[in-house]
Design a protein around this motif. Sequence first.
Motif, PDB file in Angstrom:
ATOM      1  N   ALA A   1       0.849  -1.189   0.000  1.00 17.67           N
ATOM      2  CA  ALA A   1       0.000   0.000   0.000  1.00 17.67           C
ATOM      3  C   ALA A   1       0.884   1.238   0.000  1.00 17.67           C
ATOM      4  N   THR A   2       0.380   2.331  -0.511  1.00 16.74           N
ATOM      5  CA  THR A   2       1.140   3.579  -0.476  1.00 16.74           C
ATOM      6  C   THR A   2       1.131   4.132   0.954  1.00 16.74           C
TER       7      THR A   2
ATOM      8  N   GLN B   1      -2.180   5.580   1.794  1.00 10.15           N
ATOM      9  CA  GLN B   1      -3.237   4.611   2.082  1.00 10.15           C
ATOM     10  C   GLN B   1      -3.129   4.081   3.510  1.00 10.15           C
TER      11      GLN B   1
ATOM     12  N   ALA C   1      -5.761   4.647   6.679  1.00  7.72           N
ATOM     13  CA  ALA C   1      -6.395   3.462   7.277  1.00  7.72           C
ATOM     14  C   ALA C   1      -6.203   3.374   8.784  1.00  7.72           C
TER      15      ALA C   1
ATOM     16  N   LYS D   1      -1.583  -7.631   3.916  1.00  4.95           N
ATOM     17  CA  LYS D   1      -2.061  -7.607   2.532  1.00  4.95           C
ATOM     18  C   LYS D   1      -1.619  -8.865   1.796  1.00  4.95           C
TER      19      LYS D   1
END
Length: 317
Positions: free
Chosen positions: A270-271, A274, A278, A301
């Motif tokens: 994820a960046t 992101q 979250a 992930k």
Amino acid sequence: MTEQATNAEGTTAVAAAATVPFVSVIVPVYNDPEGLRTTLDTLIDQTYPEEHYEILVVDNRSNDGTRAVAQEYAEAYERVTALDERRRQSSYAARTRALHCATGDVMAFIDADMTVDPDWLERVVETMDEEEIDYLACNVKLYSVGEESLAAKFNRLSGFPIEDYVSEFHYAPTCCLAVRREVVEDVGPFDVRFTSSGDREFGHRVYRAGWTLGYAADVHMYHPTRTTLKALVKKSIRIGRGKNQLRRIYPERYGSSARLIFNPAIYVPATPGQVRAALRNWDDLPLSEKLLFYALTYLLKLTNAYGAVRDAIEHRG
């Protein structure tokens, strides 16, 4: 706890209403006797009129003392019923078993190990009636017991963005869902083939059928955090399996399984943006925890992707 409106005799608003809906509270459980005790104690101690709600505990093949706990409460309290779901080991199978036995006008779901305020049922029924909601999601508050581990802190900061689930994805997790009987009669119960994502699939049926979905930010339910990395990984794998199950079982609605497991996006990190979005209170975290939680986000992930691939392989052809 929110103060309830009362009449001159001190009767709560729900109890004073001309028609008090009968509520079936459904508690699926697997191998969690102490968590079940905790949950049942808060459900027994509700301000909602005793004669207007039942508690259905569904044991899902437990092999410890869980069934005995359910039976103990059923013998002590007339409004508690102990059920078994022995044919299929799935929380959705357990909930569907309860739905077939439930007599309520409203079905309220809670997981074993969760707790609620004494006025929870009252608040649920009042919110559904006053706002004309057919499918209601409550606000889940995660909390840690004792000294908070890093895994528990990550879980607390990242878990259960319920409002987003309802507004953007049109479903509520079953741990905090209340739904009217007419809705279930219209769209059918949960699909028992799911090990995860069955709540999403059910919510999508409700949404497509035109029933009113809602979120009650001020109706709280309390869920203990997962305290170990192993527990977080186990949940992530299960969620990944559920994502593939949506496509495997309903490809006409969710697309093919191949489009999921061959999508490079599910394998790349994820960046930073992101991850920051979250996790609540990201800016207040020390740099060391930010780096650790970023790595943990990527690990989960990957395990999520592993769950999807594993389900696809096990059911290929």
